[in-house]
Design an enzyme around this catalytic site. Structure first.
Site, short mmCIF file in Angstrom:
data_model
loop_
_atom_site.label_atom_id
_atom_site.label_comp_id
_atom_site.label_asym_id
_atom_site.label_seq_id
_atom_site.Cartn_x
_atom_site.Cartn_y
_atom_site.Cartn_z
N ASN A 9 40.29 9.46 41.19
CA ASN A 9 39.78 8.17 40.72
C ASN A 9 40.13 8.05 39.24
O ASN A 9 39.52 8.73 38.42
CB ASN A 9 38.27 8.11 40.94
CG ASN A 9 37.63 6.89 40.30
OD1 ASN A 9 38.31 5.94 39.93
ND2 ASN A 9 36.30 6.92 40.19
N TRP A 10 41.11 7.21 38.95
CA TRP A 10 41.54 7.08 37.55
C TRP A 10 40.58 6.23 36.72
O TRP A 10 40.73 6.13 35.51
CB TRP A 10 42.95 6.48 37.49
CG TRP A 10 44.04 7.48 37.75
CD1 TRP A 10 43.92 8.73 38.28
CD2 TRP A 10 45.44 7.30 37.45
NE1 TRP A 10 45.15 9.35 38.34
CE2 TRP A 10 46.09 8.50 37.84
CE3 TRP A 10 46.21 6.27 36.92
CZ2 TRP A 10 47.47 8.68 37.71
CZ3 TRP A 10 47.58 6.45 36.78
CH2 TRP A 10 48.20 7.64 37.17
N LYS A 11 39.64 5.57 37.38
CA LYS A 11 38.70 4.68 36.67
C LYS A 11 39.48 3.68 35.79
O LYS A 11 40.56 3.27 36.18
CB LYS A 11 37.70 5.50 35.85
CG LYS A 11 37.06 6.62 36.66
CD LYS A 11 35.87 7.22 35.96
CE LYS A 11 35.39 8.42 36.76
NZ LYS A 11 34.10 8.90 36.33
N HIS A 92 30.82 3.38 44.02
CA HIS A 92 30.82 4.43 42.99
C HIS A 92 29.60 4.22 42.09
O HIS A 92 29.20 3.08 41.82
CB HIS A 92 32.11 4.36 42.17
CG HIS A 92 32.29 5.54 41.28
ND1 HIS A 92 31.60 5.67 40.09
CD2 HIS A 92 33.04 6.66 41.40
CE1 HIS A 92 31.94 6.83 39.52
NE2 HIS A 92 32.81 7.44 40.30
N GLU A 94 29.20 4.34 39.05
CA GLU A 94 29.44 3.51 37.86
C GLU A 94 29.39 2.03 38.23
O GLU A 94 28.95 1.20 37.43
CB GLU A 94 30.77 3.90 37.21
CG GLU A 94 30.64 5.26 36.51
CD GLU A 94 31.92 6.05 36.39
OE1 GLU A 94 33.01 5.50 36.63
OE2 GLU A 94 31.83 7.25 36.08
N GLU A 162 28.49 12.44 45.20
CA GLU A 162 28.74 12.59 43.77
C GLU A 162 27.42 12.53 43.00
O GLU A 162 26.95 11.42 42.65
CB GLU A 162 29.65 11.46 43.27
CG GLU A 162 31.00 11.41 43.95
CD GLU A 162 32.02 10.71 43.07
OE1 GLU A 162 33.00 11.36 42.70
OE2 GLU A 162 31.81 9.54 42.73
N GLY A 168 31.58 13.41 35.05
CA GLY A 168 32.08 13.33 33.69
C GLY A 168 31.32 14.17 32.69
O GLY A 168 31.51 14.03 31.48
N SER A 207 32.81 16.46 38.17
CA SER A 207 33.32 17.54 37.33
C SER A 207 34.09 18.61 38.12
O SER A 207 34.02 19.80 37.77
CB SER A 207 32.19 18.17 36.51
OG SER A 207 31.66 17.21 35.61
N GLY A 228 37.57 12.67 39.13
CA GLY A 228 37.77 11.68 38.08
C GLY A 228 38.72 12.18 37.02
O GLY A 228 39.94 12.17 37.18
#
Ligand code: PEP
Length: 247
Positions: A9-11, A92, A94, A162, A168, A207, A228
């Site tokens: 996931n490149w966000k 997700h 976020e 997650e 992160g 992570s 990520g």
């Protein structure tokens, strides 16, 4: 019976220059044993799909629940499919936090993904406060039930566990904690979807990096990872793919 999946996931990271990392990844891992998926920003989906030619699957990071309409800035699942995507991440943490997405909205997005022929990667995870309060399995069970549509199958759905506090942060749950949640999800899927539930992949995310990938992949009912930060660099993501292939 469940093919392992390494998903990145490149966000909100990456421009066309970043596609050189994908070329490097394909050169270093021309025929991975596991399935590999990269979810770049929407602006890169078409270019990445053209580059990977199906050797690496490409996915979106979100889709709207509706097929079209007056939703400025949003992307329909069919648009992602048209651009070359085969998957889309929904729910997700976020997006749940930044855009107030509820389980019901996530379920509608997963339904929209399926209607467009995309695999939905449905994300679940507890906060640190919920874990500390001993609520993890209750929270995950509720999210899983309410975010996953009826009719989900191993072919159209992937679940990603997650823990929010691990995303992160460089922190990860213990292997026993990962196993506890993955075993729980596996049993809930079997209870609701029967044999089909046994075909759904359950990924761990939070992570994951080259140094911890092998032990996480050796953990009960972990079918791969949603990665990520470490998916942005070919060397790191390649090492994670190699660890999954060796698991
Ligand atoms: C993620 O956002 O899905 C994620 C797992 O991020 P990271 O690997 O950077 O913790």
């Amino acid at each position: 019976m469940r093919r392992k999946l390494a998903a990145g996931n490149w966000k909100m990271n990456g421009t066309t220059a970043s596609l050189s990392e994908v070329s490097a990844l394909m050169a270093a891992h021309p025929e991975p044993g596991c399935e590999v998926l990269l979810c770049p920003p929407a602006t890169l989906v078409a270019a990445m799909a053209a580059l990977t030619q199906g050797k690496i699957a490409v996915g979106g990071q979100d889709c709207h629940a509706n097929a079209s309409g007056a939703h400025t800035g949003d992307i329909a699942a069919a648009m992602l499919k048209d651009a070359g995507a085969s998957h889309v991440i929904v729910g997700h943490s976020e997006r749940r936090a930044d855009h107030a997405e509820t389980n019901e909205m996530v379920r509608a997005k997963a339904q929209a993904a399926r209607a467009a022929g995309l695999v939905a990667v449905i994300c679940l995870g507890e906060t640190e406060a919920q874990r500390d309060a001993g609520e993890t399995l209750d929270v995950i069970g509720q999210q899983l039930f309410a975010s996953t549509p009826d009719g989900a199958t191993g072919a159209n759905t992937v679940i990603a566990y997650e823990p929010i506090w691990a995303i992160g942060t460089g922190r990860t749950p213990t292997l026993a904690q990962i196993a506890e949640v993955h075993d729980f999800i596996r049993s809930e899927l079997a209870g609701r979807f029967g044999a089909e539930g046994g075909l759904m992949r359950v990924l761990y995310g939070g992570s994951v990096k080259p140094s911890n990938a092998a032990e996480i992949f050796a953990t009960s009912n972990v079918d791969g990872a949603l990665v990520g930060g470490a998916s942005l660099k070919a060397a790191d993501f390649g090492a994670i793919i190699a660890a999954l292939d060796a698991a």
